[in-house]
Design a protein around this motif. Sequence first.
Motif, PDB file in Angstrom:
ATOM      1  N   ALA A   9       1.241  15.516 110.091  1.00 12.82           N
ATOM      2  CA  ALA A   9       1.665  15.228 108.644  1.00 12.82           C
ATOM      3  C   ALA A   9       0.373  15.585 108.188  1.00 12.82           C
ATOM      4  O   ALA A   9       0.464  17.451 106.842  1.00 12.82           O
ATOM      5  CB  ALA A   9       3.305  14.664 108.561  1.00 12.82           C
ATOM      6  N   LEU A  12      -0.627  19.232 108.542  1.00  7.37           N
ATOM      7  CA  LEU A  12       0.124  19.825 107.446  1.00  7.37           C
ATOM      8  C   LEU A  12       0.093  20.482 105.484  1.00  7.37           C
ATOM      9  O   LEU A  12       0.557  21.647 105.347  1.00  7.37           O
ATOM     10  CB  LEU A  12       1.246  20.251 107.641  1.00  7.37           C
ATOM     11  CG  LEU A  12       2.174  20.511 109.560  1.00  7.37           C
ATOM     12  CD1 LEU A  12       3.349  20.312 109.773  1.00  7.37           C
ATOM     13  CD2 LEU A  12       1.950  22.193 109.926  1.00  7.37           C
ATOM     14  N   LEU A  13      -0.105  18.897 105.122  1.00  9.65           N
ATOM     15  CA  LEU A  13      -0.200  19.014 104.130  1.00  9.65           C
ATOM     16  C   LEU A  13      -1.287  19.257 103.650  1.00  9.65           C
ATOM     17  O   LEU A  13      -1.796  18.913 102.175  1.00  9.65           O
ATOM     18  CB  LEU A  13       0.667  17.862 103.516  1.00  9.65           C
ATOM     19  CG  LEU A  13       1.903  17.675 103.624  1.00  9.65           C
ATOM     20  CD1 LEU A  13       1.973  16.522 102.988  1.00  9.65           C
ATOM     21  CD2 LEU A  13       3.000  18.767 102.790  1.00  9.65           C
ATOM     22  N   VAL A  20      -0.607   9.969 103.863  1.00  6.92           N
ATOM     23  CA  VAL A  20       0.612  10.007 104.614  1.00  6.92           C
ATOM     24  C   VAL A  20       0.994   8.340 104.636  1.00  6.92           C
ATOM     25  O   VAL A  20       2.192   7.889 103.901  1.00  6.92           O
ATOM     26  CB  VAL A  20       0.716  10.641 105.597  1.00  6.92           C
ATOM     27  CG1 VAL A  20       2.192  10.460 106.899  1.00  6.92           C
ATOM     28  CG2 VAL A  20       0.160  12.772 105.779  1.00  6.92           C
ATOM     29  N   TRP A  23       2.328   7.692 101.343  1.00  7.64           N
ATOM     30  CA  TRP A  23       3.529   7.864 100.972  1.00  7.64           C
ATOM     31  C   TRP A  23       5.145   7.354 101.367  1.00  7.64           C
ATOM     32  O   TRP A  23       5.649   6.830 101.000  1.00  7.64           O
ATOM     33  CB  TRP A  23       3.683   9.317 100.672  1.00  7.64           C
ATOM     34  CG  TRP A  23       2.604  10.122 100.166  1.00  7.64           C
ATOM     35  CD1 TRP A  23       1.658   9.461  99.235  1.00  7.64           C
ATOM     36  CD2 TRP A  23       1.942  11.456 100.788  1.00  7.64           C
ATOM     37  NE1 TRP A  23       1.318  10.591  98.429  1.00  7.64           N
ATOM     38  CE2 TRP A  23       1.907  11.622  99.278  1.00  7.64           C
ATOM     39  CE3 TRP A  23       2.387  12.540 101.258  1.00  7.64           C
ATOM     40  CZ2 TRP A  23       1.268  13.230  99.351  1.00  7.64           C
ATOM     41  CZ3 TRP A  23       2.041  13.346 101.327  1.00  7.64           C
ATOM     42  CH2 TRP A  23       0.671  14.143 100.136  1.00  7.64           C
ATOM     43  N   LEU A  51       9.295  15.746 103.830  1.00  5.27           N
ATOM     44  CA  LEU A  51       7.955  16.932 104.447  1.00  5.27           C
ATOM     45  C   LEU A  51       7.885  18.443 103.920  1.00  5.27           C
ATOM     46  O   LEU A  51       6.572  18.602 102.890  1.00  5.27           O
ATOM     47  CB  LEU A  51       6.940  16.469 106.052  1.00  5.27           C
ATOM     48  CG  LEU A  51       6.178  16.576 105.455  1.00  5.27           C
ATOM     49  CD1 LEU A  51       4.780  15.835 104.774  1.00  5.27           C
ATOM     50  CD2 LEU A  51       5.471  17.392 107.806  1.00  5.27           C
ATOM     51  N   ILE A  54       7.810  18.216 100.402  1.00  3.58           N
ATOM     52  CA  ILE A  54       7.107  17.355  99.399  1.00  3.58           C
ATOM     53  C   ILE A  54       5.804  18.701  99.609  1.00  3.58           C
ATOM     54  O   ILE A  54       5.266  18.796  98.587  1.00  3.58           O
ATOM     55  CB  ILE A  54       6.120  16.026 100.670  1.00  3.58           C
ATOM     56  CG1 ILE A  54       6.628  15.175 100.162  1.00  3.58           C
ATOM     57  CG2 ILE A  54       4.886  16.389  99.759  1.00  3.58           C
ATOM     58  CD1 ILE A  54       6.826  13.779 100.803  1.00  3.58           C
ATOM     59  N   ALA A  55       5.797  19.177 100.469  1.00  3.05           N
ATOM     60  CA  ALA A  55       4.545  20.180 101.008  1.00  3.05           C
ATOM     61  C   ALA A  55       5.051  21.430  99.262  1.00  3.05           C
ATOM     62  O   ALA A  55       4.727  21.910  99.031  1.00  3.05           O
ATOM     63  CB  ALA A  55       5.095  21.183 102.257  1.00  3.05           C
ATOM     64  N   ARG A  58       4.084  20.078  95.796  1.00  2.00           N
ATOM     65  CA  ARG A  58       2.633  20.113  95.752  1.00  2.00           C
ATOM     66  C   ARG A  58       2.459  21.592  95.453  1.00  2.00           C
ATOM     67  O   ARG A  58       1.172  21.334  95.054  1.00  2.00           O
ATOM     68  CB  ARG A  58       2.053  19.309  97.382  1.00  2.00           C
ATOM     69  CG  ARG A  58       2.260  17.904  97.698  1.00  2.00           C
ATOM     70  CD  ARG A  58       1.758  17.414  98.717  1.00  2.00           C
ATOM     71  NE  ARG A  58      -0.077  18.505  99.110  1.00  2.00           N
ATOM     72  CZ  ARG A  58      -0.036  17.632  98.853  1.00  2.00           C
ATOM     73  NH1 ARG A  58      -0.849  15.984  97.494  1.00  2.00           N
ATOM     74  NH2 ARG A  58      -2.103  18.072  98.803  1.00  2.00           N
TER      75      ARG A  58
END
Length: 139
Positions: A9, A12-13, A20, A23, A51, A54-55, A58
């Motif tokens: 995760a 990926l972000l 993470v 969060w 997730l 969130i991506a 962002r």
Amino acid sequence: MSSIRIRDAALLLGVSDDTVRRWIAAGTLPASTDNAAGSAGGVTTVDGVRLAEIAVERAHADASTSPVLTSARNRFTGLVTDVEMDGVMAKVGLQCGPFAVTSLMSAEAARELELEPGVVATAVVKATTVLLERAAADL
């Protein structure tokens, strides 16, 4: 429901594992722990749907700070790793987190942008064809 490990995760972000975990602790990102066969510990995973949300959040937050308006939605900021100039053309390599992006442009444009290894740049991609892949194990 898709479950993604904390480390994956974070990759990926483009954030740290600790981010993470913060969060998760703050309740922003739901998590679960798989205690297989009664083992102590276990693997903590996060909800893939949240997730993805969130991506997107962002990405929109990053895009809203840009002073330039554009129709392109795919922007990858990273470090220039390589510049090859050959006559009138230049090939520029950019490392954007775990992603490598290569741009072909005029040598004149590369010189005007002062592109050289170590410079921060943003690749802006507008394409009519985008291919997607998925690991066979996930199917």
